[in-house]
Design an enzyme around this catalytic site. Structure first.
Site, PDB file in Angstrom:
ATOM      1  N   ASP A  49      48.599  31.113  45.117  1.00  0.00           N
ATOM      2  CA  ASP A  49      49.581  31.593  44.289  1.00  0.00           C
ATOM      3  C   ASP A  49      48.727  31.809  42.757  1.00  0.00           C
ATOM      4  OD1 ASP A  49      51.703  32.050  45.967  1.00  0.00           O
ATOM      5  OD2 ASP A  49      52.299  29.941  45.504  1.00  0.00           O
ATOM      6  N   HIS A  72      47.679  31.796  21.574  1.00  0.00           N
ATOM      7  CA  HIS A  72      48.409  32.725  21.922  1.00  0.00           C
ATOM      8  C   HIS A  72      49.171  32.783  23.407  1.00  0.00           C
ATOM      9  CE1 HIS A  72      45.020  34.735  23.773  1.00  0.00           C
ATOM     10  NE2 HIS A  72      45.910  35.504  24.250  1.00  0.00           N
ATOM     11  N   HIS A  74      49.609  34.672  26.061  1.00  0.00           N
ATOM     12  CA  HIS A  74      49.141  35.152  27.522  1.00  0.00           C
ATOM     13  C   HIS A  74      48.945  34.106  28.374  1.00  0.00           C
ATOM     14  CE1 HIS A  74      47.721  39.348  25.386  1.00  0.00           C
ATOM     15  NE2 HIS A  74      48.804  39.220  25.534  1.00  0.00           N
ATOM     16  N   ASP A  76      46.747  33.919  30.734  1.00  0.00           N
ATOM     17  CA  ASP A  76      45.685  33.138  30.791  1.00  0.00           C
ATOM     18  C   ASP A  76      45.160  32.031  29.574  1.00  0.00           C
ATOM     19  OD1 ASP A  76      45.470  35.452  29.046  1.00  0.00           O
ATOM     20  OD2 ASP A  76      43.161  35.418  29.185  1.00  0.00           O
ATOM     21  N   HIS A  77      46.179  31.625  28.635  1.00  0.00           N
ATOM     22  CA  HIS A  77      45.821  30.779  27.743  1.00  0.00           C
ATOM     23  C   HIS A  77      47.191  29.593  27.706  1.00  0.00           C
ATOM     24  CE1 HIS A  77      42.916  32.968  25.687  1.00  0.00           C
ATOM     25  NE2 HIS A  77      43.106  33.974  26.394  1.00  0.00           N
ATOM     26  N   ASP A 162      41.557  35.013  21.644  1.00  0.00           N
ATOM     27  CA  ASP A 162      41.420  36.380  21.896  1.00  0.00           C
ATOM     28  C   ASP A 162      41.612  37.069  20.587  1.00  0.00           C
ATOM     29  OD1 ASP A 162      40.813  35.862  24.394  1.00  0.00           O
ATOM     30  OD2 ASP A 162      42.932  36.561  25.418  1.00  0.00           O
ATOM     31  N   ASP A 194      35.511  35.097  21.517  1.00  0.00           N
ATOM     32  CA  ASP A 194      35.902  35.733  22.662  1.00  0.00           C
ATOM     33  C   ASP A 194      34.636  36.732  23.029  1.00  0.00           C
ATOM     34  OD1 ASP A 194      37.392  37.507  24.331  1.00  0.00           O
ATOM     35  OD2 ASP A 194      38.611  38.081  22.656  1.00  0.00           O
ATOM     36  N   HIS A 363      46.680  51.861  27.923  1.00  0.00           N
ATOM     37  CA  HIS A 363      46.230  50.475  27.852  1.00  0.00           C
ATOM     38  C   HIS A 363      45.293  50.448  26.766  1.00  0.00           C
ATOM     39  CE1 HIS A 363      46.660  46.485  28.061  1.00  0.00           C
ATOM     40  NE2 HIS A 363      45.451  46.150  28.768  1.00  0.00           N
ATOM     41  N   HIS A 367      40.396  43.136  23.020  1.00  0.00           N
ATOM     42  CA  HIS A 367      39.438  42.273  22.537  1.00  0.00           C
ATOM     43  C   HIS A 367      38.488  42.937  21.683  1.00  0.00           C
ATOM     44  CE1 HIS A 367      40.662  39.368  25.509  1.00  0.00           C
ATOM     45  NE2 HIS A 367      41.255  40.420  26.160  1.00  0.00           N
ATOM     46  N   HIS A 389      35.578  32.798  26.665  1.00  0.00           N
ATOM     47  CA  HIS A 389      36.428  33.788  27.456  1.00  0.00           C
ATOM     48  C   HIS A 389      35.285  35.003  27.957  1.00  0.00           C
ATOM     49  CE1 HIS A 389      39.748  32.701  24.375  1.00  0.00           C
ATOM     50  NE2 HIS A 389      39.152  31.595  25.280  1.00  0.00           N
TER      51      HIS A 389
END
Ligand SMILES: [Zn+2]
Ligand SMILES: [Zn+2]
Length: 552
Positions: A49, A72, A74, A76-77, A162, A194, A363, A367, A389
């Site tokens: 998962d 922040h 997101h 992934d953080h 980021d 980043d 989109h 970055h 990153h």
């Protein structure tokens, strides 16, 4: 000679990969953590998962752990934070929206009561052991994103989080170049920046472009406009609301995490919607399609998300119909492409028009591109540089960029997860590595799925499994009756009776000669080797062969 204390920079995730960002800074008896992110599994990680960082180094040094700082909100953080906080009881510092997002997440994991989370404003300084940590604002695709200025006994460390340099950001949040220039003037020991778009030339376009694109889509669409994005992409949701207001449409929100985040962000004032613009199910039903916008989760094709349910025709409130325009306002994360494009296909089949990253400018990247990265280097002029990153190539390219604009030769270090950079007054060098392997989350299990299990799953998925059940005499080890053969995902045994019979003979032959008592391990190995070889010769397939031995 006493060994001198060094500043240790220890990435546990996000260096050499996109996702599961996590960085440790260690000095003497103190460790601080920056970000605790997760990664979505790659296609070959069957059944997994989530992927989270390996916390074993922190387990061994838990008495040194002082605090966690989150740049922040997101995934992934912050996505692995619930797994982290189950084990480590330390304060967590972040800005207001980030805190709101992690509170929602911790609530889901029933950790809401116990977690010590603290809201910090940019400019405020938090003492954590020897470290003094200050948040500074950055422009990114989520409000309240920050970088960190970390005062250490050896000098200032800057972690950008980021970021990009957007001069017309949504919700007016700029990267604080003034503060960075001050740090540069004082002297920056180490920059961690980043690298996600270190390959991209020029400047990253402003988020404003997305707002314009959304507005145009809503003006031109005859029917409903359904926008899928990340539930944490609050500024994108704001842009959708703004475009809806501009085109006189109402907004219906669906998908559990989207509903929770929108409610939280409105409560905290991060989402502005005029009275009556966001509507409930009843009102949605009575609103004409041309006056309606739907905001939903599922931009990554997540199997249980609202958009996937719409694409499969089993969403509770929304049936896709001709005239609908579906906008995927997020690029697929590598590994999710198949699921995303399956949804796109299904939505087209149901009659919708689908706008996704290949066909439209919906989109924008969050970055910094190369020219922006150079600006940061120029302002800070760090003594040492570590690109963070990014995949390995992004890190290498970013390190070269840094050297080309003034980082002293040899002072840009390309680290990957588990590497340790040690810095003292005179020099920096690579120390001994720490564990940083993938930790897989599968259902309720954390870390119990390993490489071996994944290899087995891959094996099962390509050639299936054959089970050989043998009944042997407890005393002699002799076969009591013919073996039983079962198979799944291999061949249909009902249609291959010949193969079944011959496999039984192979088993009998394999055990011949084992007259006296044989160890079960030995029996199993003999049978497995013989059957595997036989089946390969017959079918050119390599099913996993399992043996079950019953003693009588
Ligand atoms: Zn981000
Ligand atoms: Zn990120």
């Amino acid at each position: 000679m006493a060994t001198k204390t060094t500043l240790r920079v220890i990435p546990l995730g996000g260096l050499g990969e996109i996702g599961r960002n996590m960085m440790l800074l260690e000095y003497g008896d103190d460790i601080i953590v920056v970000d605790v992110g997760l990664m979505f599994p790659e296609e070959e990680m069957l059944g997994v998962d989530l992927v989270i960082p390996d916390f074993s180094y922190l387990r061994q040094n838990s008495e040194k752990l002082r605090a966690v700082f989150l740049t922040h909100g997101h995934e992934d953080h912050v996505g692995a934070l619930p797994y982290f906080l189950r084990e480590f009881d330390v304060p967590v510092y972040s800005t207001r929206l980030t805190d709101g997002l992690i509170r929602v997440k911790l609530q889901e994991h029933r950790l809401g009561q116990k977690a010590k989370t603290h809201v910090v404003n940019p400019g405020e300084v938090i003492q954590a052991g020897v470290f003094e940590v200050e948040f500074f604002t950055v422009a990114h695709s989520i409000p309240d994103a920050c970088g960190l200025i970390i005062r250490t006994p050896l000098g200032l460390v800057v972690h950008t989080g980021d970021f990009k340099l957007d001069h017309t950001p949504v919700m007016d949040q700029h990267t604080d170049l003034i503060r960075l220039a001050q740090v540069g003037a004082e002297g920056c020991l180490l920059l961690l920046a980043d690298s996600t778009y270190a390959e991209v030339d020029g400047y990253t376009p402003s988020e404003q472009l997305v707002g314009e694109a959304l507005r145009n889509i809503m003006v031109n669409a005859q029917g409903r406009v359904i926008v899928a994005t990340f539930a944490s992409l609050i500024s994108r949701v704001q842009q959708v609301i703004d475009a809806a207001v501009f085109t006189n449409r109402k907004v219906f929100v669906t998908g559990r995490s989207m509903i929770d985040n929108v409610a939280m962000a409105r409560q905290l004032g991060y989402l502005q919607a005029p009275e009556g613009v966001i509507i409930g199910v009843e009102e949605m039903r009575s609103t004409p399609p041309s006056r309606l916008v739907v905001v939903t989760t599922g931009s990554q094709g997540e199997p249980t998300s609202a958009l996937t349910r719409m694409a499969n025709g089993d969403h509770r409130h929304i049936q896709i119909m001709k005239g609908d325009t579906v906008v995927l306002s997020a690029s697929p994360i590598p590994g999710n492409e198949q699921a995303v494009y399956r949804n796109v296909d299904n939505l087209f089949r149901l009659g919708a028009d689908v706008l996704y990253n290949r066909v439209s400018n919906i989109h924008v990247r969050g970055h910094a591109s190369r020219e922006e990265l150079k600006v940061i280097q120029g302002l800070l002029q760090p003594e040492y540089f570590v690109p963070i990153h990014g995949e390995y190539r992004h890190l290498v390219v970013h390190a070269r960029l840094a050297e080309s604009v003034g980082v002293p030769p040899g002072n840009a270090f390309v680290l990957t997860d588990g590497d340790v950079l040690e810095i003292d007054e005179e020099a920096a060098w690579l120390g001994e590595r720490v564990p940083a392997s993938y930790v897989y989350v599968d259902g309720l299990g954390i870390g119990d799925v390993d490489q071996h299990i994944l290899r087995d799953r891959a094996h099962l998925s390509t050639d299936g499994v054959v089970v050989v059940i043998v009944t042997v005499d407890k005393q002699t080890g002799a076969l009591e009756r013919p073996a039983e053969i079962l198979a799944r995902g291999f061949v249909d045994l009902d249609e291959r009776e010949d193969l079944v019979e011959r496999t039984k003979d192979v088993v009998a032959n394999a055990l011949r000669g084992a007259e006296h008592y044989a160890e079960f391990g030995d029996i199993n190995t003999r049978i497995r080797d013989a059957v595997s070889k036989f089946l390969y010769d017959e079918t050119r397939r390599r099913p996993m062969v399992l043996t079950v031995t019953v003693e009588v």
